[in-house]
Design a protein around this motif. Structure first.
Motif, PDB file in Angstrom:
ATOM      1  N   GLU A 169      40.720  45.834  43.192  1.00  0.00           N
ATOM      2  CA  GLU A 169      40.791  46.101  41.757  1.00  0.00           C
ATOM      3  C   GLU A 169      40.084  45.004  40.991  1.00  0.00           C
ATOM      4  OE1 GLU A 169      44.684  45.274  39.634  1.00  0.00           O
ATOM      5  OE2 GLU A 169      45.423  45.436  41.705  1.00  0.00           O
ATOM      6  N   LYS A 217      52.486  38.955  36.489  1.00  0.00           N
ATOM      7  CA  LYS A 217      53.263  40.149  36.142  1.00  0.00           C
ATOM      8  C   LYS A 217      53.189  41.227  37.224  1.00  0.00           C
ATOM      9  CE  LYS A 217      53.157  39.734  31.094  1.00  0.00           C
ATOM     10  NZ  LYS A 217      52.689  40.336  29.809  1.00  0.00           N
ATOM     11  N   LYS A 218      52.008  41.385  37.830  1.00  0.00           N
ATOM     12  CA  LYS A 218      51.827  42.481  38.776  1.00  0.00           C
ATOM     13  C   LYS A 218      52.247  42.130  40.197  1.00  0.00           C
ATOM     14  CE  LYS A 218      48.676  46.213  39.931  1.00  0.00           C
ATOM     15  NZ  LYS A 218      47.394  46.880  39.578  1.00  0.00           N
ATOM     16  N   PHE A 219      52.023  40.863  40.616  1.00  0.00           N
ATOM     17  CA  PHE A 219      52.258  40.509  42.011  1.00  0.00           C
ATOM     18  C   PHE A 219      53.287  39.396  42.209  1.00  0.00           C
ATOM     19  CE2 PHE A 219      47.841  41.984  41.576  1.00  0.00           C
ATOM     20  CZ  PHE A 219      47.884  43.107  42.384  1.00  0.00           C
ATOM     21  N   LYS A 276      48.239  38.145  34.278  1.00  0.00           N
ATOM     22  CA  LYS A 276      48.149  39.478  34.878  1.00  0.00           C
ATOM     23  C   LYS A 276      48.619  39.461  36.331  1.00  0.00           C
ATOM     24  CE  LYS A 276      44.947  43.313  35.721  1.00  0.00           C
ATOM     25  NZ  LYS A 276      43.567  43.843  35.496  1.00  0.00           N
ATOM     26  N   VAL A 277      48.170  38.469  37.092  1.00  0.00           N
ATOM     27  CA  VAL A 277      48.573  38.371  38.498  1.00  0.00           C
ATOM     28  C   VAL A 277      50.063  38.091  38.605  1.00  0.00           C
ATOM     29  CG1 VAL A 277      48.255  37.083  40.645  1.00  0.00           C
ATOM     30  CG2 VAL A 277      46.271  37.648  39.226  1.00  0.00           C
ATOM     31  N   THR A 336      47.728  39.321  48.822  1.00  0.00           N
ATOM     32  CA  THR A 336      46.857  39.543  47.672  1.00  0.00           C
ATOM     33  C   THR A 336      45.900  38.372  47.548  1.00  0.00           C
ATOM     34  OG1 THR A 336      48.576  40.766  46.484  1.00  0.00           O
ATOM     35  CG2 THR A 336      46.766  39.883  45.174  1.00  0.00           C
TER      36      THR A 336
END
Length: 244
Positions: free
Chosen positions: A57, A78-80, A75-76, A7
């Motif tokens: 995204e 939590k998601k990745f 955000k990063v 990512t």
């Protein structure tokens, strides 16, 4: 580590070199976060690349706003749970054409450094814990050959007469920061390098560059994808090492 499991995040990516960097990283199989200050513009840009079948995204990130940086990190996280590539691409030029070096306003200097240096440092510091969680993270700081003190001091160099002081000195500072951070990270799995994209036709220079945006993104992408034998703390354009 395959590209498809990576990512990346690219700042200042709604247009120009940043946008093309996102495209090329995604074309290489990296899931790429297209970061911009304006949510609508970031989403619009991401949708264009998604329409090309790319794994992209949008994410809102204003490099001069601590709250915005913090929200992006959250955000990063939590998601990745980690970040593999950070490309610090966001930059501005506030020098006024026609003014002498000594006549550029302090406001121009402050605005330039707030984005080009302090914003870059703030973003890097905030994402560093997530980069440490990657098995082989990369940081790419987008500088410029105009940040080379050696070339600016040489009357025979091609940039000797390009004195755009606030911009130039901000990029010299980016180079110096890269050297300092590379020292800190020399025994880690993170590599940090600074690059010159080339004299690229962008909105920043009113399209007066010498190369297209696609070529301008190549050095950032190449340094983002270096393997574990790649450089740390270097200053490059394509395969050329530039003088500090």
């Amino acid at each position: 580590m395959s590209n498809t499991s990576k990512t990346a995040l690219v700042t200042g990516a709604t247009r120009g070199i940043g946008f093309e960097t996102v495209r090329q990283l995604a074309q290489a199989g990296v899931h790429t976060l297209l970061a911009g200050r304006d949510q609508a513009k970031a989403v619009e840009a991401a949708l264009k690349l998604q329409a090309e079948g790319l794994s992209v995204e949008a994410i809102v990130l204003d490099v001069t706003d601590a709250a915005s940086i913090g929200a992006a990190v959250e955000k990063v996280t939590k998601k990745f749970g980690r970040l593999d590539i950070l490309v610090n691409n966001a930059g501005i030029l506030r020098d006024e054409q026609g003014r002498k070096v000594s006549e550029q306003t302090l406001q121009a200097w402050r605005e330039t450094f707030d984005t080009n240096l302090f914003g870059l440092v703030a973003v890097t510091q905030s994402f560093l814990p997530l980069l440490h969680k990657s098995p082989s993270a990369r940081i790419v700081n987008v500088s410029s050959v105009l940040g080379s003190v050696a070339l600016h001091s040489d009357p025979a160099s091609p940039i000797y007469d390009f004195k755009v002081p606030a911009y130039n000195v901000s990029k010299s500072a980016v180079n110096a920061w890269t050297v300092q951070l590379a020292y800190e990270l020399k025994d880690s799995k993170i590599k940090v390098n600074t690059i010159h994209p080339g004299y690229v036709k962008t909105d920043m220079n009113a399209g007066e560059g010498e190369i297209d945006v696609a070529d301008g993104a190549k050095t950032s992408v190449a340094m983002a994808l270096i393997d574990d034998a790649g450089p740390n703390g270097s200053y490059r354009h394509l395969d050329n090492i530039l003088p500090w």
